[in-house]
Design an enzyme around this catalytic site. Structure first.
Site, PDB file in Angstrom:
ATOM      1  N   ASP A   2      -3.384  -5.784  18.302  1.00 39.58           N
ATOM      2  CA  ASP A   2      -2.084  -6.354  17.928  1.00 39.58           C
ATOM      3  C   ASP A   2      -1.436  -7.157  19.047  1.00 39.58           C
ATOM      4  OD1 ASP A   2      -2.218  -5.282  15.414  1.00 39.58           O
ATOM      5  OD2 ASP A   2      -0.992  -3.529  15.871  1.00 39.58           O
ATOM      6  N   GLU A  26       0.836  -1.206   0.000  1.00 38.81           N
ATOM      7  CA  GLU A  26       0.000   0.000   0.000  1.00 38.81           C
ATOM      8  C   GLU A  26       0.872   1.258   0.000  1.00 38.81           C
ATOM      9  OE1 GLU A  26      -2.883  -0.575   3.263  1.00 38.81           O
ATOM     10  OE2 GLU A  26      -4.331  -0.935   1.656  1.00 38.81           O
ATOM     11  N   LYS A  36     -12.735  -0.374  -0.404  1.00 37.00           N
ATOM     12  CA  LYS A  36     -11.820   0.081   0.649  1.00 37.00           C
ATOM     13  C   LYS A  36     -12.419   1.294   1.370  1.00 37.00           C
ATOM     14  CE  LYS A  36      -7.505   0.261   2.471  1.00 37.00           C
ATOM     15  NZ  LYS A  36      -6.936  -0.837   3.244  1.00 37.00           N
TER      16      LYS A  36
END
Lengths: 403, 403
Positions: free
Chosen positions: B299, B172, B377
């Protein structure tokens, strides 16, 4: 264009003196009178007097530069984009990086080099406000220091900007920084009080030689906007860390910008011409002493103000006026006349900007402050654009407020 | 607010998992049920999945961040802006830089640290895309390198950008750089062909594990836009000069950005919890094994995909879903219920942007390319903003095309 039997006029440099000489020759001369060639490093001219705004980031450099083919008619003037390496005066030849040119008449308008007065490390570690390339690097360097701050141990020196020299460029630059810094603080989440902008001057005052009342106005205005001044304070040394003052004090700073002075382009001395600080003490008609076919303009020319018995400071105003004289004198020479015009600068006024809407200035004996002075500054800037390219150029590049 | 006799819920971290846990608790709990405190380093939340755009300079970071008081009701949730230093698990205490807090229930959502796999010099010399502070430094660093080029010997390495890792973030990011570089070339008068963007990946392919047809589409698209790929090519060492590859080849580059992987926040290991690469293999109800009153999100949490028999990659999508489960489970615990909800991620789709109007993605078994994937997206991004703050948040921070 028939190039045979016509004299070759070569202009070195596309700053105020050079580009304006080209413009004047384009107007003064018929196409059968001479071949005129302009050599410049870039394909654009720029307004040196606006560069401090580009360096501070308050004005984009594309506003400051003007493509050369927007100014001169490429059918009438040859334009060579190249860098001058050496002037071979005895062979009437100029060596460029990529070619060589010969001339019958030469106009040297190669601009200035920074004058560092032998201060150690200044050349290596200080920026100078001298070209589009240099000022956008200064702008990005300051931006980058601010961007690093919150990521890089919050070191104070990242937010300290030292400006060496409090002459016109120095004062105008800190004025723009005073406007720019609050924007940078917002952009990078930095408290304004963490930022230091220190203007350091060896002379006993800022703007040495300028009217005292105006100087006081400038200092008050700038101090109120967060600029610190250190006068009577020579810089002894500059390093990657910051500066060492003659007092022994050290100021850590990631950004040091030197505005303390300029000298004539080193190519002139290198060519073997006689100079004072790189500048040629020209004859009254702007010719190089001993060389009837060479003219010198702008920062390379030293002109004495007879009344004050000292050199005029080299300004855009004088360079532009010189180009008019050089244009007429070249025309006279080509036409076989020996009586050339004497150059007499006409100082119309001096204005120093202190940032958005703020300035000080003197026009004749009249002092100008604040918005009035600032408006006068814009008038001067637009006047130059008018001389370069008429009303269309003023519309395109002028500092206009559209109501 | 009466704080007596009510349990204290402490949320560490204001990323996707933490801020969404706060939002859910604000909705799920009455003000008499618990005191909820959110600790975050900054007074803003940011969209980690947009940071690569800020780093490339194609989107301003103020679009990516959202002030925390725009998301949560400060009358219902205590917000403490501070940095976590240590979790004292045996004393139910958390040490912050400026104070200490105690808790009855803890939500650990401290995000990720870069995983450098022991590659020498990477930590010191490579940038990583991890926070608002880090990405605006990357943006300014690249700008500064380009600004120096014409002023600093035209050294090629100033225009070489190495991106380590061709996972989602790497791909990206180079996609955004492909959009940004032509703008930078215009800004600094640099020919596009002088600029190199090299994406280096140790695995045999970019986007390892992703659909082959989509990967090929991405590579073709990005190569056409000037990105070079080196796969099967581990980086051996990173220095100030650039990178040394395992092949022995050296690539000089002033900019190296490492996107090769993340691990859980080091504070969890430091606290003495058991982790795998810094991540906690949580119970089915998202609690820390052995600690009934501690939840882990985002995370920092390792969740096994039983079908594929490997961990789910940590994504915003999963972190947000975890926050919903944590909100309900905390409410159940506070109300004395012992049966907690099992977390089951629902993978709605995966889309990787390749720049403006270009993307690849998979929703269920359906492959998406180009404009369709790019639109998807934006739908995903706007959906998150809706969950955070309803329609007003979508209007304020969404990537909307207004017709």
């Amino acid at each position: 264009m028939n190039t045979l039997n016509k004299p070759n006029i070569l202009i070195l440099g596309g700053g105020y003196g050079g580009i304006m000489s080209a413009v004047r020759l384009q107007k003064e001369l018929g196409s059968d009178e001479a071949n005129v060639t302009l050599v410049n490093k870039h394909n654009y001219h720029y307004q040196t007097t606006w560069l401090h705004e580009n360096a501070a980031g308050t004005l984009h450099h594309d506003k400051t530069r003007i493509m050369i083919d927007d100014i001169i008619d490429m059918n009438k003037i040859n334009f060579v984009q190249d860098t001058v390496v050496e002037i071979k005066k005895d062979e009437k030849r100029v060596i460029l990086e990529n070619q060589e040119l010969t001339y019958d008449y030469l106009v040297i308008a190669l601009g200035a080099d920074p004058e560092t007065f032998g201060i150690q490390g200044l050349k290596e570690h200080a920026f100078s406000i001298r070209s589009i390339n240099s000022v956008r690097q200064i702008r990005e360097h300051i931006d980058y220091c601010f961007a690093r701050y919150n990521n890089d141990g919050k070191r104070d020196e990242l937010l300290t900007i030292i400006v060496g020299g409090a002459g016109f460029t120095g004062i105008e630059f800190v004025g723009e920084l005073a406007d720019r810094v609050p924007e940078l603080c917002r952009e990078y989440d930095i408290p304004r009080e963490k930022v230091r902008i220190v203007n350091i001057e060896a002379a006993p005052t800022v703007l040495p030689g300028f009217d005292e009342e105006l100087v006081e106005y400038a200092i008050n205005n700038l101090e109120r906007r967060g600029i610190e001044f250190l006068v009577n304070t020579p810089i002894k040394e500059c390093s990657e860390e910051g500066v060492l003052l003659a007092t022994g004090e050290e100021i850590k700073a990631s950004t040091v910008v030197w505005t303390g002075g300029v000298r004539g382009n080193h190519l002139i001395e290198n060519a073997g011409f006689e100079t004072m600080r790189g500048r040629v003490k020209v004859e009254k008609d702007l010719r190089m002493p001993g060389f009837d076919y060479i003219f010198v303009a702008g920062d390379c020319a030293l002109i004495i103000d007879e009344e004050a018995n000292r050199p005029y400071p080299p300004t855009a105003q004088i360079a532009i006026q010189q180009a008019y004289t050089i244009g007429r004198n070249l025309k006279a020479l080509i036409n076989g006349k020996n009586e050339l015009e004497t150059f007499k600068p006409e100082i119309k006024g001096t204005v120093a900007s202190l940032g958005k809407g703020e300035a000080i200035g003197k026009v004749g004996n009249k002092k100008l402050f604040g918005a009035t002075a600032s408006a006068m500054k814009k008038v001067i800037d637009n006047r130059y654009l008018y001389l370069l390219g008429g009303i269309p150029m003023v519309v395109k590049k002028g500092k206009l407020k559209l109501f």
